[in-house]
Motif scaffolding. Structure first.
Motif, PDB file in Angstrom:
ATOM      1  N   SER A 300       0.839  -1.198   0.000  1.00 48.27           N
ATOM      2  CA  SER A 300       0.000   0.000   0.000  1.00 48.27           C
ATOM      3  C   SER A 300       0.872   1.246   0.000  1.00 48.27           C
ATOM      4  O   SER A 300       1.989   1.249   0.541  1.00 48.27           O
ATOM      5  CB  SER A 300      -0.927   0.015   1.225  1.00 48.27           C
ATOM      6  OG  SER A 300      -0.177   0.071   2.425  1.00 48.27           O
ATOM      7  N   ASN A 301       0.350   2.289  -0.607  1.00 50.81           N
ATOM      8  CA  ASN A 301       1.010   3.592  -0.634  1.00 50.81           C
ATOM      9  C   ASN A 301      -0.098   4.644  -0.575  1.00 50.81           C
ATOM     10  O   ASN A 301      -0.866   4.804  -1.520  1.00 50.81           O
ATOM     11  CB  ASN A 301       1.832   3.755  -1.916  1.00 50.81           C
ATOM     12  CG  ASN A 301       2.621   5.047  -1.940  1.00 50.81           C
ATOM     13  OD1 ASN A 301       3.512   5.248  -1.128  1.00 50.81           O
ATOM     14  ND2 ASN A 301       2.283   5.929  -2.870  1.00 50.81           N
ATOM     15  N   ASP A 302      -0.205   5.334   0.581  1.00 52.87           N
ATOM     16  CA  ASP A 302      -1.366   6.207   0.772  1.00 52.87           C
ATOM     17  C   ASP A 302      -1.048   7.253   1.831  1.00 52.87           C
ATOM     18  O   ASP A 302      -0.141   7.088   2.654  1.00 52.87           O
ATOM     19  CB  ASP A 302      -2.572   5.378   1.207  1.00 52.87           C
ATOM     20  CG  ASP A 302      -3.889   6.092   0.962  1.00 52.87           C
ATOM     21  OD1 ASP A 302      -3.862   7.255   0.521  1.00 52.87           O
ATOM     22  OD2 ASP A 302      -4.939   5.485   1.222  1.00 52.87           O
ATOM     23  N   PHE A 303      -1.819   8.348   1.820  1.00 53.37           N
ATOM     24  CA  PHE A 303      -1.748   9.360   2.859  1.00 53.37           C
ATOM     25  C   PHE A 303      -2.561   8.895   4.068  1.00 53.37           C
ATOM     26  O   PHE A 303      -3.676   8.390   3.919  1.00 53.37           O
ATOM     27  CB  PHE A 303      -2.320  10.692   2.364  1.00 53.37           C
ATOM     28  CG  PHE A 303      -1.511  11.348   1.295  1.00 53.37           C
ATOM     29  CD1 PHE A 303      -0.306  11.967   1.589  1.00 53.37           C
ATOM     30  CD2 PHE A 303      -1.957  11.365  -0.017  1.00 53.37           C
ATOM     31  CE1 PHE A 303       0.442  12.592   0.603  1.00 53.37           C
ATOM     32  CE2 PHE A 303      -1.228  11.990  -1.016  1.00 53.37           C
ATOM     33  CZ  PHE A 303      -0.019  12.602  -0.704  1.00 53.37           C
ATOM     34  N   ILE A 304      -2.000   9.077   5.288  1.00 52.02           N
ATOM     35  CA  ILE A 304      -2.729   8.746   6.508  1.00 52.02           C
ATOM     36  C   ILE A 304      -2.430   9.820   7.554  1.00 52.02           C
ATOM     37  O   ILE A 304      -1.344  10.406   7.573  1.00 52.02           O
ATOM     38  CB  ILE A 304      -2.345   7.357   7.068  1.00 52.02           C
ATOM     39  CG1 ILE A 304      -0.846   7.287   7.370  1.00 52.02           C
ATOM     40  CG2 ILE A 304      -2.751   6.246   6.120  1.00 52.02           C
ATOM     41  CD1 ILE A 304      -0.433   6.014   8.088  1.00 52.02           C
ATOM     42  N   PRO A 305      -3.396  10.108   8.453  1.00 51.96           N
ATOM     43  CA  PRO A 305      -3.113  11.026   9.570  1.00 51.96           C
ATOM     44  C   PRO A 305      -2.422  10.276  10.698  1.00 51.96           C
ATOM     45  O   PRO A 305      -2.687   9.088  10.924  1.00 51.96           O
ATOM     46  CB  PRO A 305      -4.506  11.500   9.988  1.00 51.96           C
ATOM     47  CG  PRO A 305      -5.404  10.368   9.612  1.00 51.96           C
ATOM     48  CD  PRO A 305      -4.803   9.716   8.393  1.00 51.96           C
ATOM     49  N   SER A 306      -1.524  10.936  11.404  1.00 52.45           N
ATOM     50  CA  SER A 306      -0.862  10.323  12.545  1.00 52.45           C
ATOM     51  C   SER A 306      -1.461  10.863  13.837  1.00 52.45           C
ATOM     52  O   SER A 306      -2.212  11.842  13.833  1.00 52.45           O
ATOM     53  CB  SER A 306       0.645  10.600  12.517  1.00 52.45           C
ATOM     54  OG  SER A 306       0.900  11.966  12.798  1.00 52.45           O
ATOM     55  N   VAL A 307      -1.128  10.230  14.950  1.00 52.02           N
ATOM     56  CA  VAL A 307      -1.665  10.659  16.230  1.00 52.02           C
ATOM     57  C   VAL A 307      -1.160  12.046  16.607  1.00 52.02           C
ATOM     58  O   VAL A 307      -1.907  12.871  17.110  1.00 52.02           O
ATOM     59  CB  VAL A 307      -1.284   9.639  17.326  1.00 52.02           C
ATOM     60  CG1 VAL A 307      -1.710  10.140  18.705  1.00 52.02           C
ATOM     61  CG2 VAL A 307      -1.920   8.290  17.037  1.00 52.02           C
ATOM     62  N   ASN A 308       0.119  12.331  16.329  1.00 51.28           N
ATOM     63  CA  ASN A 308       0.682  13.570  16.856  1.00 51.28           C
ATOM     64  C   ASN A 308       1.591  14.325  15.896  1.00 51.28           C
ATOM     65  O   ASN A 308       2.158  15.349  16.272  1.00 51.28           O
ATOM     66  CB  ASN A 308       1.489  13.261  18.125  1.00 51.28           C
ATOM     67  CG  ASN A 308       2.717  12.414  17.836  1.00 51.28           C
ATOM     68  OD1 ASN A 308       2.706  11.569  16.947  1.00 51.28           O
ATOM     69  ND2 ASN A 308       3.784  12.637  18.571  1.00 51.28           N
ATOM     70  N   ARG A 309       1.702  13.867  14.627  1.00 49.98           N
ATOM     71  CA  ARG A 309       2.704  14.493  13.766  1.00 49.98           C
ATOM     72  C   ARG A 309       2.147  14.922  12.412  1.00 49.98           C
ATOM     73  O   ARG A 309       2.890  15.117  11.461  1.00 49.98           O
ATOM     74  CB  ARG A 309       3.880  13.516  13.566  1.00 49.98           C
ATOM     75  CG  ARG A 309       4.601  13.196  14.872  1.00 49.98           C
ATOM     76  CD  ARG A 309       5.525  12.016  14.733  1.00 49.98           C
ATOM     77  NE  ARG A 309       6.580  12.265  13.799  1.00 49.98           N
ATOM     78  CZ  ARG A 309       7.391  11.327  13.323  1.00 49.98           C
ATOM     79  NH1 ARG A 309       7.214  10.068  13.679  1.00 49.98           N
ATOM     80  NH2 ARG A 309       8.343  11.625  12.489  1.00 49.98           N
ATOM     81  N   GLY A 310       0.848  15.082  12.308  1.00 45.32           N
ATOM     82  CA  GLY A 310       0.266  15.551  11.067  1.00 45.32           C
ATOM     83  C   GLY A 310       0.105  14.438  10.043  1.00 45.32           C
ATOM     84  O   GLY A 310       0.333  13.257  10.308  1.00 45.32           O
TER      85      GLY A 310
END
Length: 436
Positions: A300-310
């Motif tokens: 997979s190659n995708d944009f994801i939000p992180s818990v604390n780093r944008g």
């Protein structure tokens, strides 16, 4: 009342309204209802509760967790819920006790209204402990350090329009909210995680092929609304547009393919960061070598939000091999790379995990697991950090009717080029659970 407290109250009111709405829906018979209650308790000795490199603090920790599980299946409603309260008491470090209502809740639930109708309404929710920062001292087995309690729920009304015997038009809207209870997000108290609300809408044109094979093309819009951070130029609210196409196809009984390809663009509402655009991919290949051996390959190659780093661009590959006959062995090899646009940093990692469950009769089983991974953390203006992280665990479980007794041991080691992040951790755990 602080902004954070107001959001928690709003979250709870929303949950009450959802439950009230569900209770007013007429339920048609026949219906199946399964209700169970349970209580589990455990005593553990942890030799490094704070995952420190030096001056390790050890303690005995007792946990008591009463809970209920509910499963309901009818014409109008499918529901599945597990809810518990996990109280934790430290023998020496009593300031770390978890007994407040906001700290002890655990839950996982799913509801579907009108499951067999063109229009249906889905609701998913969970209350769980999650890791805040993968770069810091972290251990899945350690429940206290570098963890926060997350309230998360998603509401999803969905409508399917039949355009012919083999073609569907699927319309979906998703509302998602995540709240991190233990992080006080005020200007005077810096916080490590960000609550968020996400609106997502999608339109999908799906074509049914022979049997269960399908192809589709879709467009998706997201608006990600994150709590403002301490500095004005770090607000990561954004809009995302994605155009995708994919296929689910079975090549006989032994081989199946699931593939998605598309293009995604992220536009920040405040232009402190550069907008991002990239091709996105998701490929899964499952192959049964025999009745007892299955393999899987994922990329997979995708944009994801992180818990604390944008937001991040995450690329990951996995290979899974499972053997299941008289005992079960599962092996996983993985590699991933994560780029954080907001922080101009990158995480790279690769490793393997293996687990084995060996039943010895109807009531007795033994399990063993191990893992090893190498990580490299790259950040502009700072020296690279290289980490070797590995662990081992074993245990036995014994079941008598409604009572399960377990004895487990885990070892975790983190060797980093940053001495502050070095640690070892040994945990011995005795637990039992009674279902009634």
């Amino acid at each position: 009342m602080s902004k954070h407290s107001q959001k928690i109250v709003s979250h709870k009111k929303t949950g009450i309204l959802i439950v009230s709405f569900l209770l007013q829906i007429p339920i048609n018979l026949p219906a199946q209802l399964e209700f169970n209650s349970y209580i589990s308790t455990s005593t553990a000795h942890n030799d490094n509760i704070d995952l420190e490199p030096d001056n390790e603090e050890s303690d005995w920790i007792t946990a008591i967790e009463p809970g209920i599980s509910l499963k309901y299946d009818s014409v109008n409603l499918d529901a599945d819920l597990d809810y518990s309260m996990r109280f934790r008491f430290f023998n020496d470090n009593t300031d770390k006790n978890e007994k407040a209502f906001k700290d002890v809740q655990r839950a996982n639930g799913h509801w579907t209204l009108f499951p067999d109708n063109p229009f249906n309404f889905n609701a998913n929710g969970s209350i769980s402990r999650v890791i805040i920062d993968d770069r810091a001292s972290v251990s899945e087995e350690n429940e206290y350090t570098n963890k926060a309690t997350r309230y998360n729920y998603t509401l999803n009304p969905s409508y399917t329009i039949r355009l012919g015997s083999m073609t569907d038009l699927n319309l979906d809207y998703f509302f998602t909210q995540s709240i991190y209870e233990e992080i006080e997000d005020t200007s005077t108290n810096p916080f490590d995680t960000n609550d968020f609300i996400e609106h997502r809408g999608s339109v999908e044109l799906l074509k049914h092929l022979v049997e269960y094979n399908t192809v589709f093309v879709s467009y998706e819009y997201r608006y990600f609304d994150e709590d403002a951070r301490l500095t004005e130029d770090e607000n990561s609210d954004y809009e995302r547009h994605s155009l995708m196409t994919g296929i689910d196809y079975a090549f006989g009984n032994d081989l199946s393919l699931s593939a998605l390809a598309g293009w995604s663009e992220i536009n920040y509402t405040k232009h402190y960061q550069d907008n991002q655009a990239n091709a996105i991919w998701k490929i899964g290949l499952d192959y049964a070598l025999s009745e007892t051996v299955q393999t899987g390959l994922e990329y997979s190659n995708d944009f994801i939000p992180s818990v604390n780093r944008g937001v991040s661009l995450n690329e990951e590959a996995r290979f899974i091999l499972t053997y299941s006959h008289r005992f079960i062995i599962s092996t996983e090899i993985f590699a991933r790379q994560t780029e954080y646009e907001e922080e101009n940093s990158k995480d790279e990692g690769a490793g393997a995990r293996i687990s084995c469950i060996w039943p010895l009769g109807r009531s007795f089983s033994v399990h063993v697991r191990g893992d090893y991974a190498e990580y490299t953390y790259l950040e502009q203006g700072l020296p690279d950090e290289n980490v070797d992280r590995y662990g081992f665990g074993t245990g036995v479980n014994l079941t008598f009717n409604h009572l399960t007794v377990g004895l487990n041991y885990t070892y975790r080691c983190n060797e980093s080029t940053v001495d502050l992040n070095d640690y070892t951790n040994n945990i011995a755990l005795f637990e039992f659970r009674w279902d009634f």
